[in-house]
Design an enzyme around this catalytic site. Structure first.
Site, PDB file in Angstrom:
ATOM      1  N   LYS A  33       0.816  -1.205   0.000  1.00  0.00           N
ATOM      2  CA  LYS A  33       0.000   0.000   0.000  1.00  0.00           C
ATOM      3  C   LYS A  33       0.856   1.264   0.000  1.00  0.00           C
ATOM      4  CE  LYS A  33      -1.351   0.887   4.073  1.00  0.00           C
ATOM      5  NZ  LYS A  33      -1.336   2.095   4.877  1.00  0.00           N
ATOM      6  N   THR A  34       1.817   1.317   0.916  1.00  0.00           N
ATOM      7  CA  THR A  34       2.667   2.503   1.010  1.00  0.00           C
ATOM      8  C   THR A  34       3.502   2.653  -0.255  1.00  0.00           C
ATOM      9  OG1 THR A  34       2.784   2.065   3.364  1.00  0.00           O
ATOM     10  CG2 THR A  34       4.258   3.735   2.504  1.00  0.00           C
ATOM     11  N   ASP A 225      -4.123   8.304   2.859  1.00  0.00           N
ATOM     12  CA  ASP A 225      -3.691   7.002   3.358  1.00  0.00           C
ATOM     13  C   ASP A 225      -4.684   6.555   4.436  1.00  0.00           C
ATOM     14  OD1 ASP A 225      -2.149   4.813   3.735  1.00  0.00           O
ATOM     15  OD2 ASP A 225      -0.605   5.805   4.932  1.00  0.00           O
ATOM     16  N   GLU A 226      -4.780   5.265   4.666  1.00  0.00           N
ATOM     17  CA  GLU A 226      -5.672   4.744   5.720  1.00  0.00           C
ATOM     18  C   GLU A 226      -7.082   5.330   5.592  1.00  0.00           C
ATOM     19  OE1 GLU A 226      -4.440   2.405   7.369  1.00  0.00           O
ATOM     20  OE2 GLU A 226      -2.353   2.801   7.940  1.00  0.00           O
ATOM     21  N   GLN A 259      -9.216  -3.238   8.113  1.00  0.00           N
ATOM     22  CA  GLN A 259      -8.321  -2.677   9.124  1.00  0.00           C
ATOM     23  C   GLN A 259      -8.867  -1.399   9.740  1.00  0.00           C
ATOM     24  OE1 GLN A 259      -3.955  -2.968   8.382  1.00  0.00           O
ATOM     25  NE2 GLN A 259      -4.574  -3.695   6.367  1.00  0.00           N
ATOM     26  N   ARG A 619       0.595  -8.033  11.506  1.00  0.00           N
ATOM     27  CA  ARG A 619       1.862  -7.319  11.699  1.00  0.00           C
ATOM     28  C   ARG A 619       3.037  -8.278  11.615  1.00  0.00           C
ATOM     29  NH1 ARG A 619       0.492  -3.596   9.684  1.00  0.00           N
ATOM     30  NH2 ARG A 619      -1.384  -4.811   9.332  1.00  0.00           N
TER      31      ARG A 619
END
Length: 755
Positions: A33-34, A225-226, A259, A619
């Site tokens: 994603k990043t 983002d997010e 998430q 994670r």
DNA sequence: TGACTGTGGGTTTTT
DNA sequence: CCCACAGTCA
């Protein structure tokens, strides 16, 4: 050199190169994603878009910084000119420039949650004479925050039947009045709380067409983002920025509904659904390949999240098949849990050559960190706790910052109340109360009331002396840089003297050090801002105290972290979002804790907890250990606990039990027998034994750093360091001629002879 | 006026 | 268990 587009898979590349029009990227955990976000911005820059035309909004400063760094690696220095920051910090910067339009001073204060709570407490008890037990300031704070996040003003609150009914049910009929007074008091103090930074930004865009126009034209490409964690208000701002007659609708949103873990503070995945309604031209890309975690971890996560009803359809998969199973650790008590987790950490460090920074201990509530800290300390393992009481929430730090705030904005009531008699200068509680009354009756700020209130001679003198002192700072703060004025305030306020006089114990020394650290940070800020100002032709970098304060108000502990130090990470599952570790421990997996007791009463609460668990699981890159205790101390007493319902949602194939209650030996045994078949274990290279007739192992306690030792298999080497305590001491040894630079051996087992 | 002690209450996650 | 506040004493 490889072209950056070659480093992407097909879906990622398609998302990156779709530069025009609205785009929604649904990105599973570890799906790059990043990378997509940063490469897309890099791509825009390569295509000739000016960096200042690009806006990238994140939730944490850390994410913003990381993004800038990664863009920089692709396109170089111009990455720094991209507007990348948190929603709050970016809007604070804009609001500072446009403050006049909305009737705020440009040096407005930012109230943090403590400020908000204490203001609410005073409104409730002093101004309205209500019972703070019935009107809990904390409850009111979150209620007001939620209202603001949904664009509900005090006036709208009064007409909202649902909210009013809820308040009646809770026997709190005056919430709307408190809300209204709270807003008025903030405004009068020239202060914005966190929600106001968003709310005022929204107001600015909606009511000032010229200003809205300016920023719309400026930010041609907006990234978020997010996205799943945006609330209604944030979405409304994005909408105002990117959707208007003739707009290119260049909104690029990246998120994962699975998430979404901030619904409790107003985030809504409706925004992901509304995106398609509001931007019908949108293109959707799904990133489904997980590059982070191994097979068992991804599958376990999928199984858990499958129990949620509300979610966007997608299939997360990984190509990484080599994998250990998830390990389940059943413990007697929270103490036992901490001990065994730390034992396992030592074992893993040894077996897998993990660095401390490869390891994270996650928990549901920050209060759980203590037990792990104790054990880690005992074993001499370096660790860092994130969250909890932040550096910026410490009393001494807040006190110092309050002085600085007052120098910049005298109407800042929270700052004034905080330090008016701290250190003691003869202004008693009674005096402050009188000032408050005078202010309330005459509709003044506390600062203004300081000159007109009737006070006994002694108090009057103390007040006017203090006011004169603050005024002298204010004059200087307007012209001098942050550091020179802050350093003087530190001394002249008497803070430094007070702190210096109390260094008889550890805590007092700590307070002095913390406050000094703030001053150091201000020195650094000032130097940096001046440096930047000389580089940029427009000289926009601001080294004023006001600029510093608006930056620091939005910092959290995570922003202080020294990422280079090698330490074990302790943090809440929330704080772990966006991070990854080779080995992750999810602890306290018990009913009423994870899922939390609270969540069971909230609609959708359980699903949110499950998403949080999903975040925690994902994670882990290679090793995942989940622990729970059968009893745990809560509020000072031992309470029974039962395993979390979420544990039952992981398929039997993907986990293994690590021994029974209290059987610590099993935890330390190699898990070989129970590990699944298809993995390749990182076995140390087998080398021929060095035969020695006279090999006699030296006692473990003699193995200390600097000593030269011989090992039957690895030969001779120098002990670099030793960590851990007693049975668990581990030595890091550099063997000459070994193909592994450093080996870590548990001294209890390793046969080493000092030569 | 200020420091100290006791009591009572809360206790999820955070920009 | 830990913090914040209220009440007491010097």
């Amino acid at each position: 050199m490889r072209h950056y587009l070659d480093e992407l898979n097909d879906v990622q590349r398609a998302a990156v190169t779709t530069t025009e029009g609205p785009v929604l990227v649904i990105a599973g955990p570890g799906s790059g994603k990043t990378r997509v976000l940063t490469y897309r911005i890099a791509h825009l820059l390569e295509q000739g878009v000016a960096p200042w035309q690009i806006l990238a909004l994140t939730f944490t400063n850390k994410a913003a910084r990381e993004m800038t760094e990664r863009i920089e690696r692709v396109v170089g220095a111009k990455a720094k000119e991209v507007w990348a920051g948190t929603f709050h910090a970016t809007f604070a910067r804009i609001l500072r420039a446009e403050a006049r339009a909305i009737g705020y001073p440009s040096s407005f204060s930012i109230y943090d949650t403590d400020d908000t709570t204490s203001l609410l407490r005073r409104i409730i008890t002093q101004e309205m004479g209500l019972d703070p037990q019935q009107y809990s300031p904390n409850a009111l704070r979150s209620r007001i925050s939620l209202a603001k996040s949904n664009l509900i003003t005090p006036a709208l609150y009064r007409t909202n039947e649902r909210l009013l009914e809820e308040d009646r049910q809770a026997r709190r009929p005056y919430v709307a009045d408190i809300y209204e007074r709270y807003v008025a008091r903030c405004k009068r103090a020239g202060a914005m709380d966190f929600d106001d930074l968003l709310l005022q930004m929204h107001y600015l865009l909606q009511n000032h067409p010229d200003i809205a126009d300016k920023y719309r034209r400026r930010f041609c490409y907006v990234h978020v983002d997010e996205f799943q964690d945006t609330n209604h208000l944030q979405y409304a701002i994005l909408h105002l920025l990117t959707k208007y007659p003739g707009s290119p609708e260049n909104l690029f949103a990246v998120g994962d509904d699975a998430q979404s873990i901030y619904a409790f503070r107003g985030a809504t995945i409706d925004n992901m659904l509304n995106f398609s309604k509001d931007f019908p031209r949108r293109q959707i890309f799904k990133l489904e390949q997980n590059y982070r975690s191994t097979h068992h971890i991804v599958t376990a996560a999928n199984e858990v999240i499958a129990h949620n009803r509300r979610q966007l359809p997608k299939t997360i998969w990984t190509a990484r098949t080599d994998s250990y199973k998830v390990r389940l650790l059943r413990c007697l008590t929270d103490d036992d849990e901490a001990r065994r987790v730390v034992d396992l950490i030592l074992e893993q460090k040894n077996r897998f050559h993990l660095r401390n920074s490869d390891i994270a201990i996650l928990y549901r509530t920050n209060a759980q960190s203590r037990k792990f800290e104790e054990q880690l300390r005992r074993q001499n393992l370096p660790y860092r706790v994130f969250g909890g009481l932040s550096f910026y929430q410490r009393k001494e730090v807040k006190d110092f910052l309050a002085y600085l705030r007052l120098a910049v904005n005298p109407y800042d009531e929270e700052a004034l109340v905080r330090i008016i008699n701290n250190p003691a200068r003869g202004i008693s509680v009674t005096t402050v109360y009188k000032l408050g009354q005078h202010a309330q009756v005459n509709g003044l700020t506390l600062w203004e009331a300081m000159t007109g209130a009737e006070l006994p001679e002694r108090a009057r003198k103390a007040v006017s002396n203090f006011r004169a002192l603050v005024e002298s700072w204010q004059r200087r703060a307007a012209v001098e840089d942050a550091y020179s004025i802050a350093a003087d305030i530190y001394r002249q306020s008497g803070l430094l003297a007070a702190l210096k006089s109390d260094v008889s114990n550890e805590e007092g020394i700590g307070r002095l050090e913390n406050t000094n650290a703030v001053l150091d940070a201000i020195a650094e800020f000032t130097a940096q801002a001046k440096n930047l100002a000389s580089l940029e032709e427009q000289g926009s970098a601001d080294s004023s105290l006001a600029a510093y304060l608006q930056t620091v108000s939005l910092l959290t502990d995570a922003d202080l972290a020294d990422d280079h130090a090698d330490h074990i990470t302790l943090m809440s599952a929330h704080a772990a979002k966006g991070l990854e570790y080779r080995s992750v421990f999810i602890t306290g997996m018990e009913e009423h804790l994870f899922p939390s007791y609270f969540s069971l009463e909230t609609p959708g609460g359980l699903e949110e907890e499950r998403r949080l668990f999903y975040v925690a699981i994902t994670r882990a890159k290679e090793l995942l250990t989940i622990s729970y205790a059968l009893s745990r101390y809560r509020n000072g007493q031992l309470r029974e606990a039962s395993p979390s319902r979420f544990l039952g949602e992981i398929g039997r194939d993907h986990y293994e039990n690590l021994g029974g209650i209290g059987s610590r030996r099993i935890a330390a045994e190699p898990a070989r027998a129970t590990v699944s078949g298809n993995f390749s274990r990182p076995t140390p290279a087998q080398r021929p034994s060095i035969l020695t007739d006279d090999f006699k192992p030296s006692p473990p306690e003699d193995i200390v750093p600097g000593v030269r030792v011989r090992h039957l298999k690895f030969g001779e080497g120098i002990v670099q360091s030793v960590e851990g305590a007693r049975e668990n001491r581990i030595a890091t040894i550099r063997f000459s001629g070994d193909d592994i630079p450093e080996r870590r051996l548990v001294l209890r087992f390793a046969k080493l002879m000092i030569v």
